[in-house]
Design a protein around this motif. Structure first.
Motif, PDB file in Angstrom:
ATOM      1  N   LEU A  98       0.908  -1.198   0.075  1.00  0.00           N
ATOM      2  CA  LEU A  98      -0.190  -0.130  -0.172  1.00  0.00           C
ATOM      3  C   LEU A  98       0.868   1.406  -0.005  1.00  0.00           C
ATOM      4  O   LEU A  98       2.025   1.316   0.807  1.00  0.00           O
ATOM      5  N   VAL A  99       0.686   2.288  -0.843  1.00  0.00           N
ATOM      6  CA  VAL A  99       1.327   3.495  -0.887  1.00  0.00           C
ATOM      7  C   VAL A  99       0.671   4.578  -0.633  1.00  0.00           C
ATOM      8  O   VAL A  99      -0.404   4.725  -1.649  1.00  0.00           O
ATOM      9  N   ASP A 100       0.807   5.241   0.148  1.00  0.00           N
ATOM     10  CA  ASP A 100       0.161   6.675   0.490  1.00  0.00           C
ATOM     11  C   ASP A 100       1.069   7.441   1.289  1.00  0.00           C
ATOM     12  O   ASP A 100       1.407   7.105   2.492  1.00  0.00           O
ATOM     13  N   PRO A 101       1.519   8.631   0.853  1.00  0.00           N
ATOM     14  CA  PRO A 101       2.126   9.499   1.733  1.00  0.00           C
ATOM     15  C   PRO A 101       1.455  10.123   3.223  1.00  0.00           C
ATOM     16  O   PRO A 101       2.360  10.334   3.967  1.00  0.00           O
ATOM     17  N   VAL A 102       0.441   9.806   3.193  1.00  0.00           N
ATOM     18  CA  VAL A 102      -0.292  10.569   4.427  1.00  0.00           C
ATOM     19  C   VAL A 102      -0.575   9.330   5.432  1.00  0.00           C
ATOM     20  O   VAL A 102      -1.104   8.103   5.289  1.00  0.00           O
ATOM     21  N   ASP A 103       0.058   9.452   6.381  1.00  0.00           N
ATOM     22  CA  ASP A 103       0.031   8.327   7.489  1.00  0.00           C
ATOM     23  C   ASP A 103      -1.506   8.701   8.277  1.00  0.00           C
ATOM     24  O   ASP A 103      -1.315   9.250   9.130  1.00  0.00           O
ATOM     25  N   SER A 104      -2.355   7.716   8.072  1.00  0.00           N
ATOM     26  CA  SER A 104      -3.460   8.132   8.494  1.00  0.00           C
ATOM     27  C   SER A 104      -4.120   6.975   9.101  1.00  0.00           C
ATOM     28  O   SER A 104      -3.508   5.671   8.883  1.00  0.00           O
ATOM     29  N   PRO A 105      -5.021   6.941  10.141  1.00  0.00           N
ATOM     30  CA  PRO A 105      -5.594   5.672  10.603  1.00  0.00           C
ATOM     31  C   PRO A 105      -6.158   4.673   9.727  1.00  0.00           C
ATOM     32  O   PRO A 105      -6.251   3.517   9.768  1.00  0.00           O
ATOM     33  N   ALA A 106      -6.918   5.379   8.296  1.00  0.00           N
ATOM     34  CA  ALA A 106      -7.469   4.608   7.433  1.00  0.00           C
ATOM     35  C   ALA A 106      -6.176   3.728   6.691  1.00  0.00           C
ATOM     36  O   ALA A 106      -6.536   2.460   6.391  1.00  0.00           O
ATOM     37  N   ARG A 107      -5.121   4.175   6.644  1.00  0.00           N
ATOM     38  CA  ARG A 107      -3.953   3.649   5.785  1.00  0.00           C
ATOM     39  C   ARG A 107      -3.725   2.271   6.752  1.00  0.00           C
ATOM     40  O   ARG A 107      -3.517   1.138   6.266  1.00  0.00           O
ATOM     41  N   ALA A 108      -3.466   2.761   8.018  1.00  0.00           N
ATOM     42  CA  ALA A 108      -2.956   1.621   8.965  1.00  0.00           C
ATOM     43  C   ALA A 108      -3.906   0.492   9.144  1.00  0.00           C
ATOM     44  O   ALA A 108      -3.707  -0.583   9.102  1.00  0.00           O
ATOM     45  N   MET A 109      -5.353   0.885   9.161  1.00  0.00           N
ATOM     46  CA  MET A 109      -6.255  -0.049   9.302  1.00  0.00           C
ATOM     47  C   MET A 109      -6.363  -1.144   7.969  1.00  0.00           C
ATOM     48  O   MET A 109      -6.634  -2.379   8.072  1.00  0.00           O
ATOM     49  N   LEU A 110      -6.150  -0.218   6.862  1.00  0.00           N
ATOM     50  CA  LEU A 110      -6.169  -1.073   5.564  1.00  0.00           C
ATOM     51  C   LEU A 110      -5.272  -1.952   5.506  1.00  0.00           C
ATOM     52  O   LEU A 110      -5.316  -3.101   5.194  1.00  0.00           O
ATOM     53  N   ALA A 111      -4.050  -1.617   6.065  1.00  0.00           N
ATOM     54  CA  ALA A 111      -2.912  -2.474   6.081  1.00  0.00           C
ATOM     55  C   ALA A 111      -3.070  -3.815   6.796  1.00  0.00           C
ATOM     56  O   ALA A 111      -2.490  -4.882   6.476  1.00  0.00           O
ATOM     57  N   GLU A 112      -3.546  -3.423   8.094  1.00  0.00           N
ATOM     58  CA  GLU A 112      -3.832  -4.427   9.095  1.00  0.00           C
ATOM     59  C   GLU A 112      -4.849  -5.284   8.294  1.00  0.00           C
ATOM     60  O   GLU A 112      -4.632  -6.601   8.730  1.00  0.00           O
ATOM     61  N   THR A 113      -5.729  -5.128   7.966  1.00  0.00           N
ATOM     62  CA  THR A 113      -6.997  -5.981   7.530  1.00  0.00           C
ATOM     63  C   THR A 113      -6.736  -6.799   6.241  1.00  0.00           C
ATOM     64  O   THR A 113      -7.166  -7.784   5.981  1.00  0.00           O
TER      65      THR A 113
END
Length: 337
Positions: free
Chosen positions: A30-45
């Protein structure tokens, strides 16, 4: 098959989750320059690893990339994927600058790298069925096409300012359907645009209400009505009037339940928005993207379709500004207005 997704916003999450559910596919990055909760959750799931663009393009195990990031990043990511020889799925538009769209499309085609564009309505079962019935000749010659597309409510003005405008951002889907349903190129575009919904949209330099008439090369007529507001909710309808029959696509309700009393009948409102309305289409897009990589299967929407839909969008914008119809040649491009 390892695939990376760029962008973890609303549509990036849809594509990532669809890929993660597929057999034989690994959502690897997953590539996204914004360190957001959505990015973290998506990576985890999904089990994907958060990575940089450089890591993805340098990894020989990554077979394809999905570009669902901000519009201003699409062109550069597409060119980087072409240079790395990776197959691409790209959300529309390629760029807000038409000259850049032409350059990117030419480079991708010259390199022989397959690029699939995110025109999800081509993958909706109802739109495909109508198009196939027309193409097979069952309906007789298509004479008139009418499309209505209205969002439930306007997006924030902050979004409007970076969206590229109502025509490029939203109506481009209907413009793509004009070519898809008729199976031919458009010869003339006449568009009218105004700000009828939210004065702040007009102050931001955009429109929120749109009417476009298109004429195909063989003389078929197409009418589009678009708005940033649908009083009934997400309003997505189509009528195809042919020599032998008329075909209709109506709004998909949230449920099929109808409630009847002596006062009349009630039924559920349309599905909330495009994510819900086209959920099946988004899933089928990723199936076709994987088939394009694995088997070389041609997608329903190529980079050439992305280019031509945007050519129509640019012509519509010129028509709105000049108040005149625009006659198109195969190489038409917007000049100074």
């Amino acid at each position: 098959m390892q695939i990376a997704v760029f962008g973890t916003g609303r549509i990036g999450q849809v594509h990532a989750r669809n890929l993660a559910r597929m057999d034989g596919v690994a959502l690897s990055h997953l590539v996204d320059p914004v360190d957001s909760p959505a990015r973290a959750m998506l990576a985890e799931t999904t089990g994907a690893r958060i990575a940089s663009p450089e890591e993805v393009f340098a990894d020989p195990q990554v077979a394809g990339i999905v570009i669902a990031s901000s519009t201003d990043s699409h062109a550069d990511l597409l060119l980087a994927a072409v240079a790395a020889g990776k197959e691409v799925f790209c959300e529309k538009p390629i760029s807000l600058d038409f000259a850049t769209v032409q350059r990117v499309a030419a480079e991708a085609e010259a390199a022989g790298v397959n690029v699939m564009m995110g025109f999800q309505r081509r993958y909706d079962p109802n739109f495909r069925a109508v198009r196939n019935r027309i193409a097979d000749g069952a309906s007789g010659s298509l004479e008139q096409l009418v499309m209505q597309s209205r969002d439930p409510s306007p997006p924030p003005v902050s979004y409007i300012k970076t969206s590229g405008g109502f025509v490029r951002d939203s109506a481009i889907h209907d413009l793509d359907q004009a070519r898809y349903m008729t199976g031919e190129e458009i010869a003339r575009v006449f568009a009218l645009g105004a700000c009828k919904v939210d004065p702040e949209i007009g102050a931001a330099g955009d429109i929120d209400t749109l009417a476009i008439t298109l004429i195909t090369q063989s003389g078929r007529m197409i009418q589009m009505s678009n708005s940033r507001r649908g009083p009934m909710g997400y309003d997505q309808r189509l009528e195809a009037h042919c020599a032998h029959e008329s075909l209709f696509i109506d709004n998909g309700p949230q449920t099929d339940i109808r409630i009847a009393t002596s006062a009349g009948e009630m039924k559920a409102p349309p599905q909330d928005y495009f994510i819900e309305r086209f959920a099946r289409a988004y899933a089928d897009e990723m199936v076709d993207f994987v088939a394009m990589i694995r088997d070389g299967k041609a997608p329903l929407a190529t980079i050439r379709d992305g280019l031509e839909a945007q050519r129509l969008a640019e012509a519509a914008i010129v028509s709105i500004k000049t108040g005149q119809p625009v006659d198109l040649s195969p190489n038409w491009q917007p000049g100074a207005i």
